[in-house]
Design a protein around this motif. Structure first.
Motif, short mmCIF file in Angstrom:
data_model
loop_
_atom_site.label_atom_id
_atom_site.label_comp_id
_atom_site.label_asym_id
_atom_site.label_seq_id
_atom_site.Cartn_x
_atom_site.Cartn_y
_atom_site.Cartn_z
N ASP A 114 -12.10 -11.13 1.38
CA ASP A 114 -12.31 -12.40 2.07
C ASP A 114 -12.96 -12.18 3.44
O ASP A 114 -13.85 -12.95 3.84
CB ASP A 114 -10.98 -13.14 2.25
CG ASP A 114 -10.41 -13.64 0.93
OD1 ASP A 114 -11.19 -13.78 -0.04
OD2 ASP A 114 -9.18 -13.89 0.86
N ARG A 115 -12.54 -11.13 4.14
CA ARG A 115 -13.14 -10.85 5.44
C ARG A 115 -14.60 -10.43 5.28
O ARG A 115 -15.45 -10.78 6.11
CB ARG A 115 -12.37 -9.73 6.16
CG ARG A 115 -10.98 -10.16 6.64
CD ARG A 115 -10.45 -9.20 7.70
NE ARG A 115 -10.38 -7.84 7.23
CZ ARG A 115 -9.35 -7.33 6.56
NH1 ARG A 115 -8.31 -8.11 6.24
NH2 ARG A 115 -9.34 -6.08 6.17
N ALA A 116 -14.90 -9.70 4.23
CA ALA A 116 -16.29 -9.31 3.99
C ALA A 116 -17.16 -10.52 3.71
O ALA A 116 -18.29 -10.62 4.19
CB ALA A 116 -16.36 -8.33 2.82
N ASP A 117 -16.64 -11.46 2.93
CA ASP A 117 -17.39 -12.68 2.63
C ASP A 117 -17.67 -13.50 3.89
O ASP A 117 -18.71 -14.15 4.00
CB ASP A 117 -16.63 -13.54 1.62
CG ASP A 117 -16.62 -12.94 0.22
OD1 ASP A 117 -17.48 -12.06 -0.04
OD2 ASP A 117 -15.77 -13.33 -0.60
N ASN A 129 -15.42 -3.52 4.18
CA ASN A 129 -15.70 -2.70 3.01
C ASN A 129 -14.82 -1.45 3.00
O ASN A 129 -14.25 -1.08 1.96
CB ASN A 129 -17.18 -2.29 3.02
CG ASN A 129 -17.55 -1.40 1.85
OD1 ASN A 129 -17.62 -1.84 0.72
ND2 ASN A 129 -17.80 -0.13 2.13
N ARG A 130 -14.69 -0.82 4.15
CA ARG A 130 -13.86 0.38 4.25
C ARG A 130 -12.40 0.06 3.97
O ARG A 130 -11.70 0.82 3.29
CB ARG A 130 -14.01 1.00 5.64
CG ARG A 130 -15.40 1.51 5.92
CD ARG A 130 -15.53 1.90 7.39
NE ARG A 130 -14.77 3.09 7.68
CZ ARG A 130 -14.28 3.38 8.89
NH1 ARG A 130 -14.45 2.55 9.90
NH2 ARG A 130 -13.63 4.50 9.09
N GLU A 131 -11.93 -1.07 4.50
CA GLU A 131 -10.54 -1.45 4.31
C GLU A 131 -10.26 -1.82 2.85
O GLU A 131 -9.17 -1.57 2.34
CB GLU A 131 -10.17 -2.61 5.23
CG GLU A 131 -10.11 -2.21 6.70
CD GLU A 131 -9.18 -1.03 6.94
OE1 GLU A 131 -8.07 -1.01 6.36
OE2 GLU A 131 -9.58 -0.10 7.68
N PHE A 132 -11.24 -2.40 2.17
CA PHE A 132 -11.06 -2.72 0.75
C PHE A 132 -10.80 -1.45 -0.05
O PHE A 132 -9.83 -1.36 -0.81
CB PHE A 132 -12.29 -3.43 0.20
CG PHE A 132 -12.28 -3.60 -1.30
CD1 PHE A 132 -11.50 -4.57 -1.90
CD2 PHE A 132 -13.04 -2.76 -2.11
CE1 PHE A 132 -11.46 -4.70 -3.29
CE2 PHE A 132 -13.01 -2.89 -3.50
CZ PHE A 132 -12.22 -3.87 -4.08
N HIS A 133 -11.66 -0.47 0.13
CA HIS A 133 -11.50 0.78 -0.63
C HIS A 133 -10.19 1.48 -0.27
O HIS A 133 -9.50 2.00 -1.15
CB HIS A 133 -12.70 1.70 -0.39
CG HIS A 133 -13.91 1.31 -1.16
ND1 HIS A 133 -14.14 1.75 -2.44
CD2 HIS A 133 -14.95 0.49 -0.86
CE1 HIS A 133 -15.29 1.24 -2.89
NE2 HIS A 133 -15.79 0.48 -1.94
N ARG A 134 -9.85 1.47 1.00
CA ARG A 134 -8.62 2.13 1.42
C ARG A 134 -7.38 1.43 0.84
O ARG A 134 -6.40 2.08 0.48
CB ARG A 134 -8.52 2.16 2.95
CG ARG A 134 -7.41 3.08 3.48
CD ARG A 134 -7.57 3.31 4.97
NE ARG A 134 -6.71 4.41 5.39
CZ ARG A 134 -5.52 4.24 5.96
NH1 ARG A 134 -5.04 3.02 6.16
NH2 ARG A 134 -4.79 5.29 6.33
N ALA A 135 -7.45 0.12 0.74
CA ALA A 135 -6.32 -0.63 0.19
C ALA A 135 -6.11 -0.32 -1.29
O ALA A 135 -5.00 -0.49 -1.82
CB ALA A 135 -6.55 -2.13 0.37
N LEU A 136 -7.16 0.15 -1.97
CA LEU A 136 -7.03 0.51 -3.38
C LEU A 136 -6.42 1.90 -3.56
O LEU A 136 -5.61 2.10 -4.46
CB LEU A 136 -8.41 0.48 -4.05
CG LEU A 136 -9.13 -0.87 -4.14
CD1 LEU A 136 -10.47 -0.69 -4.86
CD2 LEU A 136 -8.29 -1.91 -4.85
N TYR A 137 -6.82 2.84 -2.71
CA TYR A 137 -6.36 4.21 -2.96
C TYR A 137 -5.09 4.59 -2.20
O TYR A 137 -4.35 5.49 -2.61
CB TYR A 137 -7.46 5.23 -2.69
CG TYR A 137 -7.93 5.42 -1.26
CD1 TYR A 137 -7.12 6.01 -0.30
CD2 TYR A 137 -9.24 5.07 -0.88
CE1 TYR A 137 -7.56 6.22 1.00
CE2 TYR A 137 -9.69 5.28 0.41
CZ TYR A 137 -8.85 5.86 1.35
OH TYR A 137 -9.30 6.07 2.63
#
Length: 218
Positions: A114-117, A129-137
């Protein structure tokens, strides 16, 4: 109780975050010299916290320290990108697979999308973008695996910043992110991991087309 003076490490952290932000948003381009006296004046500090910040950034791979050339922002080329993304391709999908199998709550990933959008500039979009990937791993259940991926995330962001400057691909990546998250929330661990692998690989191929053949041989 007497007040405690602000310690040098806090000033170092201030300078560190400032320089890192400028590097990852393209304000300090690859190859750009980083002069201690100039940076000290810009941030209103002595050269000591600047020197310590640059040493830390060198340790994370964002800058290069040379006896002859001084300190410069790290250059990005196909070899550097391949090294970083090879690590991501090996580790990040597996970390997500484990996160899904552990039924991790992925609300942070949704918030990052949502923040990226809603981002109005490259800096905000890059951070999201960085936080999205980190939240997954990060919820993978193996702290060492998470730290290993944390260690390459700044260098991966530098590659992204350079690639986005040449060919913005945020719309395509946003759609891929949503598909990854959709599969993860459905509990499809293998499907989410596969989609993430394809997402990382496709970005590398778009940014550095010559890497496709070499990766295919691995």
């Amino acid at each position: 109780m007497t007040s405690v003076p602000t310690p040098i490490p806090s000033r170092t952290q201030f300078v560190l975050e400032g320089i890192k932000h400028r590097i990852l948003t393209g304000q300090l381009s690859p190859g750009r010299p980083l002069v201690e006296t100039e940076l000290a004046a810009q941030y209103g500090v002595s050269k000591t916290p600047v020197r310590e910040a640059l040493k830390t950034l060198a340790g994370t791979g964002l800058v290069v320290m040379s006896q002859y050339k001084g300190v410069t922002v790290r250059m990005v080329d196909a070899d550097m990108a391949r090294e970083i993304y090879d690590v991501r391709l090996l580790l990040e999908p597996e970390a997500l697979r484990r996160s899904v199998r552990r039924r991790a709550v992925l609300d942070a990933a949704c918030d990052a999308l949502d923040r990226a959008d809603a981002a109005t500039d490259t800096a905000e979009r890059s951070l999201a973008n960085r936080e999205f990937h980190r939240a997954l791993y990060l919820p993978c259940g193996n702290p060492l695996l998470g730290r290993m991926l944390d260690e390459v995330r700044d260098q991966a962001a530098l590659v992204s910043a350079v690639a986005w400057a040449a060919d913005p691909s945020w719309a395509a990546e946003a759609a891929e992110h949503r598909e990854i998250l959709r599969l993860a929330r459905l509990g499809d661990a293998d499907g989410a991991a596969s989609a993430l692998h394809d997402h990382i690989a496709s970005f590398l191929h778009r940014a550095f087309p010559g890497t496709r053949q070499e990766e295919g041989r691995r």
